[in-house]
Design an enzyme around this catalytic site. Structure first.
Site, PDB file in Angstrom:
ATOM      1  N   ARG B  55      15.695  27.128 -54.872  1.00 45.00           N
ATOM      2  CA  ARG B  55      15.141  25.905 -55.457  1.00 45.00           C
ATOM      3  C   ARG B  55      16.212  24.941 -55.926  1.00 45.00           C
ATOM      4  NH1 ARG B  55      11.012  28.550 -58.043  1.00 45.00           N
ATOM      5  NH2 ARG B  55      11.857  30.318 -56.921  1.00 45.00           N
ATOM      6  N   THR B  56      17.286  25.450 -56.519  1.00 46.63           N
ATOM      7  CA  THR B  56      18.300  24.529 -57.033  1.00 46.63           C
ATOM      8  C   THR B  56      18.973  23.774 -55.895  1.00 46.63           C
ATOM      9  OG1 THR B  56      18.684  26.000 -58.901  1.00 46.63           O
ATOM     10  CG2 THR B  56      20.353  24.341 -58.478  1.00 46.63           C
ATOM     11  N   LYS B  83      36.408  34.371 -44.887  1.00 44.60           N
ATOM     12  CA  LYS B  83      37.713  34.765 -44.341  1.00 44.60           C
ATOM     13  C   LYS B  83      38.769  34.821 -45.433  1.00 44.60           C
ATOM     14  CE  LYS B  83      36.636  32.243 -40.089  1.00 44.60           C
ATOM     15  NZ  LYS B  83      36.917  30.970 -39.418  1.00 44.60           N
ATOM     16  N   ARG B 105      27.769  25.647 -57.421  1.00 43.20           N
ATOM     17  CA  ARG B 105      27.238  26.871 -58.014  1.00 43.20           C
ATOM     18  C   ARG B 105      28.225  27.974 -57.683  1.00 43.20           C
ATOM     19  NH1 ARG B 105      21.396  29.546 -58.017  1.00 43.20           N
ATOM     20  NH2 ARG B 105      21.275  27.976 -59.629  1.00 43.20           N
ATOM     21  N   HIS B 135      23.684  26.325 -66.895  1.00 47.05           N
ATOM     22  CA  HIS B 135      22.942  25.748 -65.782  1.00 47.05           C
ATOM     23  C   HIS B 135      22.282  24.481 -66.343  1.00 47.05           C
ATOM     24  CE1 HIS B 135      20.756  25.146 -62.240  1.00 47.05           C
ATOM     25  NE2 HIS B 135      20.067  26.262 -62.139  1.00 47.05           N
TER      26      HIS B 135
END
Lengths: 179, 319
Positions: B55-56, B83, B105, B135
């Protein structure tokens, strides 16, 4: 700083009444009219014009506010502007929309308003009413209804005051410079 | 206005209310046919997601597209991160590609702060959730939802003064709880946090909250909103509670507790929900639940945040 009052309360009232008459004349009445003020003082002026139209014609013209902040072309050259609410009470498709602002200067606000309007619908006709036209246009835009033409230099400030926001009805010209 | 949005702790009451008011304007757009605004035309924003999110990430992307920004979605999976590329090298690469803003995030607390403070890239940074730290856009959308429910059309310019909010559950791992605690404090709400003692972090005694271990006691007083937190099993490397059943009985919004709740108490959850664990389906799907409004409001709040930090000259917007 020197400030001259160029319009007093009675002058503002006469100009509003004349603009109302001119709008009714060119529209042949109040049918299909929608008044959209540009925040902040354009909204106040639009409400005054709507009241004047009611006095003359007995008709209640739909009245709204059209915020243009998000459509400006100078969003990245100035400090962040907080947007104002947009409220459009009726469908503007096929309507005759009269945009209302207090001062017409560069024409950039009106350009932004035309873009904002396009996103809301497709009016048949869009007109522009302003209390003061101070010249110095940067875009090919003109007003259809003008309260007062006020030749000014770019260094001057024109302050439009309304009772609703500023406790008095007046237009001042602030010549700047030394006090 | 602010340059970055890293935490709600350093957001002033005035800035927070201004963001919520701008979000009201964005919400008004949701009702019209053409939902797009040209404000961020020509700006490129990268969504840098080092952690899974539905959702974010989608909410940010919708917000960016509504403001006409160009969007680059980057997730750690399927990129050079797998990598072994470092955050710094990824950011330097993005800088050369010419991005105007970063939404990040990251599983490590403080990663957004690092981007904002180092000279790797000189663009606004929005924290979309960092580890167990903060958040902030989630807290803003929670506050927006709450303010709209409490004050209705008259919400502009207001805080949440006097509102009583109970936050329940895995506070230990919850960046949502931390961001909410600070923002609700700035907006004048009173917050009670309820959790098993193992899920209350040390240092919570310095937060502007009342701590309780007894959900029934906390809900016995009038409450404007109860905010259920997700039990973050993926972050739990030890046993914080005996088993799911015991957790649900003690700290879940069960059907019995939901039945005792006043009809005016709002039920909130940041998602994704563990139905049957922290919240029962009857509560989640009830008319008191504003969980789906939270999702819708997330777009408006994120539009307000992006608009506020990505327009204006950077010289002036430095706080």
């Amino acid at each position: 700083m020197t400030a001259n009052t160029v319009m007093q309360s009675a002058d503002v009232a006469r100009a509003v009444t004349r603009i109302a008459h001119e709008i009714l004349e060119s529209n042949r009445g109040s049918d299909n009219l929608v008044l959209l003020g540009i925040p902040t003082r354009g909204v106040t002026l639009a409400a005054r014009i709507a009241a004047a139209i009611f006095e003359i014609d007995g008709a209640t013209v739909p009245l709204g506010s059209l915020d243009v902040t998000m459509y400006r072309d100078d969003l990245h050259d100035n400090p962040m502007r907080e947007p104002a609410p947009t409220t459009v009470p009726v469908d503007i498709d096929q309507a005759t929309v009269v945009l209302v602002d207090d001062v017409l200067y560069s024409g950039r606000t009106v350009r932004a308003a035309l873009d904002a309007l396009t996103d809301l619908g497709r009016p048949d006709i869009v007109r522009l009413a302003v209390l003061i036209d101070r010249g110095h246009r940067e875009l090919p835009i003109r007003a259809d209804y003008v309260g007062k033409n006020l030749p000014s230099s770019p260094g001057e400030r024109i302050n439009v005051c309304f009772v609703e926001t500023d406790d008095v009805d007046a237009v001042d010209i602030d010549r700047g410079g030394s006090s | 206005m602010i340059r970055h949005l890293l935490s709600t702790r350093d957001l002033s009451r005035t800035s927070a209310i201004a963001l919520l008011d701008t979000a009201e304007d964005m919400a008004a757009l949701g009702a019209r046919e053409n939902k797009k605004l040209p404000a961020l035309r020509g700006k490129t924003i990268v969504n840098l997601f080092y952690e899974d999110s539905t959702r974010t990430r989608i909410s940010f992307e919708v917000a960016q597209k509504r403001l006409s920004a160009d969007v680059i979605n980057f997730s750690a999976r399927g990129s050079s991160v797998s990598k072994g590329e470092s955050l710094k090298d990824t950011i330097l690469t993005l800088r050369e590609l010419g991005v105007d803003g970063v939404v990040i995030r990251h599983p490590s607390s403080g990663a957004p702060q690092l981007l904002a403070e180092r000279d790797w890239i000189d663009v606004p940074v929005v924290n979309a959730g960092d580890g167990t730290h903060e958040h902030p856009t989630q807290a803003l959308l929670d506050a927006f939802t709450l303010r709209k429910e409490v004050s209705g059309d008259d919400s502009r310019g207001r805080g949440l003064d006097g509102a009583r909010v109970v936050i329940v559950g895995d506070v230990f791992h919850s960046r949502v709880a931390r961001s909410n605690i600070w923002l609700l404090e700035h907006l004048g709400a009173r917050v009670t946090v309820v959790a098993p003692a193992t899920l209350i972090p040390s240092g919570a005694e310095r937060w502007p909250i009342t701590v309780s271990y007894d959900l029934d006691a906390a809900l016995s007083e009038p409450v404007d909103a109860v905010m259920m937190l997700r039990v973050q099993s993926e972050r739990m490397r030890e046993a914080f509670f005996p088993n799911a059943h015991e957790y649900a009985q003690g700290w879940g919004l069960t059907e019995e507790r939901f039945a005792r709740l006043a009809p005016s108490t709002l039920i909130m959850h940041p998602g994704p929900m563990n139905r049957g664990l922290e919240i029962c389906s009857a509560a989640a799907d009830s008319s008191q639940s504003v969980i789906l409004q939270q999702v819708a409001n997330g777009v408006f709040v994120r539009m307000a945040v992006l608009y506020s930090i990505l327009t204006g000259t950077s010289e002036v917007s430095h706080e």
